[in-house]
Every structure is written in C-alpha cells, then in structure tokens.
Design a protein around this motif. Structure first.
Motif, mmCIF file in Angstrom:
data_model
loop_
_atom_site.group_PDB
_atom_site.id
_atom_site.type_symbol
_atom_site.label_atom_id
_atom_site.label_comp_id
_atom_site.label_asym_id
_atom_site.label_seq_id
_atom_site.Cartn_x
_atom_site.Cartn_y
_atom_site.Cartn_z
ATOM 1 N N ALA A 1 0.822 -1.207 0.000
ATOM 2 C CA ALA A 1 0.000 0.000 0.000
ATOM 3 C C ALA A 1 0.857 1.259 0.000
ATOM 4 O O ALA A 1 0.579 2.213 -0.739
ATOM 5 C CB ALA A 1 -0.928 -0.005 1.211
ATOM 6 N N ALA A 2 1.901 1.285 0.809
ATOM 7 C CA ALA A 2 2.735 2.481 0.922
ATOM 8 C C ALA A 2 3.423 2.808 -0.394
ATOM 9 O O ALA A 2 3.620 3.978 -0.741
ATOM 10 C CB ALA A 2 3.769 2.294 2.020
ATOM 11 N N ARG A 3 3.761 1.786 -1.168
ATOM 12 C CA ARG A 3 4.474 2.010 -2.428
ATOM 13 C C ARG A 3 3.538 2.402 -3.562
ATOM 14 O O ARG A 3 3.867 3.283 -4.362
ATOM 15 C CB ARG A 3 5.239 0.735 -2.806
ATOM 16 C CG ARG A 3 6.027 0.854 -4.102
ATOM 17 C CD ARG A 3 6.737 -0.449 -4.443
ATOM 18 N NE ARG A 3 7.359 -0.402 -5.764
ATOM 19 C CZ ARG A 3 7.821 -1.461 -6.415
ATOM 20 N NH1 ARG A 3 7.719 -2.675 -5.848
ATOM 21 N NH2 ARG A 3 8.361 -1.336 -7.605
ATOM 22 N N PHE A 4 2.345 1.785 -3.625
ATOM 23 C CA PHE A 4 1.520 1.937 -4.815
ATOM 24 C C PHE A 4 0.133 2.540 -4.590
ATOM 25 O O PHE A 4 -0.408 3.207 -5.477
ATOM 26 C CB PHE A 4 1.303 0.567 -5.476
ATOM 27 C CG PHE A 4 2.514 -0.034 -6.114
ATOM 28 C CD1 PHE A 4 3.031 0.503 -7.285
ATOM 29 C CD2 PHE A 4 3.122 -1.140 -5.557
ATOM 30 C CE1 PHE A 4 4.144 -0.066 -7.886
ATOM 31 C CE2 PHE A 4 4.231 -1.721 -6.153
ATOM 32 C CZ PHE A 4 4.751 -1.184 -7.322
ATOM 33 N N ALA A 5 -0.502 2.274 -3.463
ATOM 34 C CA ALA A 5 -1.945 2.473 -3.354
ATOM 35 C C ALA A 5 -2.333 3.938 -3.187
ATOM 36 O O ALA A 5 -1.595 4.748 -2.622
ATOM 37 C CB ALA A 5 -2.497 1.656 -2.193
ATOM 38 N N ASN B 1 2.969 11.985 -1.623
ATOM 39 C CA ASN B 1 2.273 12.937 -0.761
ATOM 40 C C ASN B 1 1.281 12.182 0.129
ATOM 41 O O ASN B 1 0.303 11.625 -0.387
ATOM 42 C CB ASN B 1 1.538 13.963 -1.618
ATOM 43 C CG ASN B 1 0.906 15.070 -0.789
ATOM 44 O OD1 ASN B 1 0.701 14.933 0.420
ATOM 45 N ND2 ASN B 1 0.583 16.175 -1.432
ATOM 46 N N PRO B 2 1.477 12.165 1.439
ATOM 47 C CA PRO B 2 0.552 11.426 2.309
ATOM 48 C C PRO B 2 -0.858 11.996 2.316
ATOM 49 O O PRO B 2 -1.805 11.292 2.687
ATOM 50 C CB PRO B 2 1.210 11.520 3.693
ATOM 51 C CG PRO B 2 2.151 12.668 3.611
ATOM 52 C CD PRO B 2 2.598 12.737 2.194
ATOM 53 N N ASP B 3 -1.034 13.248 1.902
ATOM 54 C CA ASP B 3 -2.385 13.813 1.817
ATOM 55 C C ASP B 3 -3.172 13.197 0.661
ATOM 56 O O ASP B 3 -4.398 13.341 0.606
ATOM 57 C CB ASP B 3 -2.316 15.332 1.627
ATOM 58 C CG ASP B 3 -1.811 16.050 2.869
ATOM 59 O OD1 ASP B 3 -1.929 15.463 3.971
ATOM 60 O OD2 ASP B 3 -1.303 17.166 2.745
ATOM 61 N N HIS B 4 -2.468 12.540 -0.242
ATOM 62 C CA HIS B 4 -3.113 11.886 -1.384
ATOM 63 C C HIS B 4 -3.168 10.381 -1.194
ATOM 64 O O HIS B 4 -3.146 9.605 -2.159
ATOM 65 C CB HIS B 4 -2.373 12.230 -2.681
ATOM 66 C CG HIS B 4 -2.383 13.689 -2.989
ATOM 67 N ND1 HIS B 4 -1.426 14.307 -3.782
ATOM 68 C CD2 HIS B 4 -3.240 14.684 -2.595
ATOM 69 C CE1 HIS B 4 -1.695 15.597 -3.851
ATOM 70 N NE2 HIS B 4 -2.784 15.843 -3.144
ATOM 71 N N PHE B 5 -3.253 9.965 0.057
ATOM 72 C CA PHE B 5 -3.343 8.546 0.424
ATOM 73 C C PHE B 5 -4.389 8.428 1.525
ATOM 74 O O PHE B 5 -4.280 9.074 2.573
ATOM 75 C CB PHE B 5 -1.976 8.058 0.925
ATOM 76 C CG PHE B 5 -1.969 6.644 1.427
ATOM 77 C CD1 PHE B 5 -1.873 5.583 0.545
ATOM 78 C CD2 PHE B 5 -2.055 6.378 2.789
ATOM 79 C CE1 PHE B 5 -1.865 4.281 1.015
ATOM 80 C CE2 PHE B 5 -2.041 5.085 3.260
ATOM 81 C CZ PHE B 5 -1.951 4.028 2.375
#
Length: 443
Positions: free
Chosen positions: A225-229, A259-263
């Motif tokens: 998830a951290a790499r792609f999702a 960008n963590p705001d886009h996850f």
C-alpha cells in the motif's frame, strides 16, 4: 476539488449484508444472483453522495449451505452497475495471486472507460487453500511469495495503464491518423514472476489510470500500500490502534516520496441504525436470534486458527494460544483487530460475537450516535473515511443514507453533492501523469 479535508464513504457489498442471518429476512432470499438487488444498492449509495460501492470477492465456495456467498465476478457486475449509475465510484477486488497482470489491467481500464472514470482496483493476495485448488496450485503460496508476486504484479499493471500517454489517441479523421506511435510504449517488463512486453491495447483511461486500493494490514500489505496504493482498506476496532496505524501508513507513504495527503485510510465500519438506541439494539437482537451460536463459535475459532474447543462462550479469548498460532493461511489483520477489541473491552467470546467478530467495528445506535462517532474518528485522525457494512442490504444502507448522511453534511465534513465526475475527484486525488510521458520529456 474541495480544498478542505473531506470525509470519504464507500459501501462494502459482502454477500447480502454483514449479518450472517440477514438473508433470512429478505423478500428475495436469492438476491445474491439478482442484478436488481445490486442496482438498488448502487443507486442508494449514489443518492447518499457516497464515494463508491465496493465489491469484495471470493475464489472458492465454502459454507454455502449456511447462507449466500459472493457469486458474480466483480468487474462484470461493475460494468453493469456503470450503466445504472452516473456518479458513484465502482471498486472491484481482484487477486494478484490468481490473475495475470495484462488481462487484469485491460479489464479495469475497460470498465474505467465504460464508466467515465469511476473505477478502482482493490489488489489483494489470496491465501485460501480452497482457492489455490481452483487454479492448479496444490498448496497456497507462502505469505512472502504472495506479497513479492503482488509487488511485481501491481508494478506491471501500473506500467500498462501508463503505456498510453494522454495525447496518444489522436483520432484525426481529416488526416487519417488514429494514434501517435511515439506516445504508445512497450513496457518491456522482465521480472521474477512476469514477462510482459506491452503496451496495453486500451488507451489511457479517463482518470489517467484507475484508482488503486490495497486491502489488509499485514506487513506485506502495508508495504504494498505504501508504495503503490491511493487508499488502503483496513480493519481497525479501537481509536488508539487506528490512530497508530494511520500515522504509520502516512509516514511510510512519505518515505516513498509520495504525498501522504493523497493517500486515504478507510477502515471498515458496521452501523446498525435505529430511531433510538433501544430500537437499534432490538433490531440487531432479532437478527441475532436467527443465528446458531455453536456455528458462530466454530467460525470465529477457525478464523483465529483455533479449534472450537479452544473457545468457551463466557470466558475471554485464549490470548496465549492465539499468539502461538503461526499460519500463512490466516488473515493477520482480522486476528490483530479482533484481539485488540477483545482486550480493550475485556470481552468474553459471547460478547465478542455480539460485537461482529468479522474484524470491522460495529456501532449500534441512533443516527446522532453514529454520526458523532464517525466525526470523532475522522477529526482525531483515526480514519479519512470508512467502508460501510450494512447488516442487511439494501435496507441497512438506506437507513444510513437517509438518517446519518444528513447529520454528517450538517457537520460540514461530507459533501452535499458530487463535485467531479471521476472517482479520483470524489477522493480528492490528483490525476497522475503517465510515467512514460515523464521519461520522454526528461530525455
């Protein structure tokens, strides 16, 4: 796109509802194979301005004598639902263990075009021995191999979705030039599990590429998830553990230069809505009365890797025994969230069964109680939104849409209307550029 942080809500269609006995209350007990049933769910979700409907999936038949099982292949059903709706997103689950990247990339890109850009691929690995037997595997892959394959699988799918640049489809009738070959790229992937030349034979989709989701909370799932999702679906049963998971995943995403705001982090939530709390509990009790307690104990034991004799109905879970279970065919996220809930509230097995031991947190109460709980988790960074489970579809979802959604709208955290046309716009996610366009421009 909205500039302030916005709550996101999907509805998770598992069977005909989350409650195991709910099908016994339906006017049509064969609803699992009735398109009109799913169409009503999707149109109800759209009426409530929900982000998406989400189809889980299963690749083997089990316990079918006890109740309805997932039947329709998700992308087929989503294609039909695309024609019955205009705005709501369409999320389908597919296994990276028992699929081929090219075919799956093509299916999801096709449905994204047919829906006008409303599709997401929920990438999961499959640990089920019964499913493995349906795909010519004598034994399931190990956890490590499943997730190594999944990492490469999703990498290939993403490359294929990006293999057409946005302006590659020219379709110039005057000149007779249909496509620009310089903007259509063979991906030439050669890896441990897959060898794929490409390009995809479907042009770039309306939202750049379909939204990518990962479901699960194991270490392998977190890394994927951290790499792609773009979003992760997870099971979280207590606010402190959800906040810790939220913080960890946002940090992991940032370490990948994203960008963590886009996850988005979207745990499951199972609301049972009543005009009063007593009414909601009475409704749940009516459904619970249709259950076979011994069967439910056996089901819980199996999910925890135990035998039914290991569980005693009026005693806590045998935590030490659970800690010793080491099996790659068990859902680690389910076990962790179930144990966290049981410990946090010091629950007996009977009390745990009442709390929905299907990993997803249950709230039984009034619309105000449910809306306040959702707002608390959202505002205190336990979640960016939720995958909603109805006790029984479509009535459970309709109750949420009619009575809880208006309260969330009044709080100013949920939309009053759709502001875009694609699922990426619903999720407030930017449209990604083709990685091949970036390489060409940099060359």
């Amino acid at each position: 796109m909205t500039k302030h942080r916005q709550l996101h809500l999907n509805t998770n269609i598992t069977g005909v509802g989350r409650h195991p006995a709910g099908w016994r209350t339906l006017d049509n007990p064969r609803a699992i194979i009735d398109f009109k049933f799913f169409r009503e769910i999707a149109t109800t979700a759209e009426r409530g301005k929900l982000d998406a409907v989400f189809l889980s999936d299963a690749l083997a038949l089990r316990n079918h004598a006890e109740g309805p099982q997932q039947s329709f292949e998700p992308t087929v059903l989503l294609t039909a639902l695309a024609g019955a709706t205009e705005h709501v997103g369409l999320i389908g689950t597919a296994s990276t263990t028992f699929n081929d990247p090219f075919n799956l990339a093509r299916r999801f890109a096709s449905v994204d075009h047919l829906s006008g850009g409303r599709v997401a691929f929920n990438a999961v690995t499959t640990y089920d021995a019964a499913a493995a037997a349906n795909f010519s595997f004598n034994t399931p892959l190990s956890t490590e191999e499943r997730y190594a394959r999944a990492q490469e699988f999703v990498d290939v799918v993403t490359k294929l979705w990006d293999s057409w640049e946005d302006d590659a489809l020219v379709a110039d009738q005057a000149t007779g030039r249909y496509a620009d070959p310089s903007r259509v790229h063979a991906i030439e992937h050669r890896g441990q599990y897959f060898s794929v030349r490409g390009p995809l034979n479907v042009p770039r989709s309306p939202q750049g590429r379909p939204v990518l989701v990962q479901a699960g909370s194991s270490e392998g799932g977190r890394a994927l998830a951290a790499r792609f999702a773009d979003a992760v679906f997870t099971a979280q049963t207590t606010l402190p553990s959800a906040q810790a998971f939220y913080k960890e995943m946002k940090e992991r995403v940032a370490r990948h230069g994203r960008n963590p705001d886009h996850f988005l982090l979207l745990p499951g939530l199972y609301p049972v809505v009543g005009g009063t709390e007593q009414e909601a509990r009475a409704h749940k009790a009516e459904l619970d009365a249709l259950l076979d307690t011994d069967r439910e104990v056996a089901r819980l034991a199996g999910a925890l890797g135990l035998s039914p004799d290991d569980l005693h109905i009026d005693k806590p879970l045998p935590y030490e025994r659970i800690e010793k279970v080491v099996r790659s065919d068990l859902p680690r996220g389910f076990i962790d969230s179930t144990v966290a809930l049981a410990k946090a509230e010091n629950l007996t097995v009977r009390e745990l069964l009442d709390r929905n031991p299907g990993a997803h947190r249950i709230i039984v109460g009034t619309p105000e109680q449910i809306a306040n709980d959702i707002a608390q988790w959202f505002e205190e960074r336990g979640a960016d939104g939720f995958n909603l489970n109805a006790d029984v579809f479509p009535s459970g979802l309709a109750a949420f849409v009619d009575h809880v959604v208006p309260l969330l709208q009044r709080k100013g955290i949920f939309r009053t209307d759709y502001e875009g046309t694609t699922l990426r716009e619903h999720y407030c996610l930017p449209r990604p550029d083709s990685q091949y366009a970036k390489r060409r421009e940099a060359a």
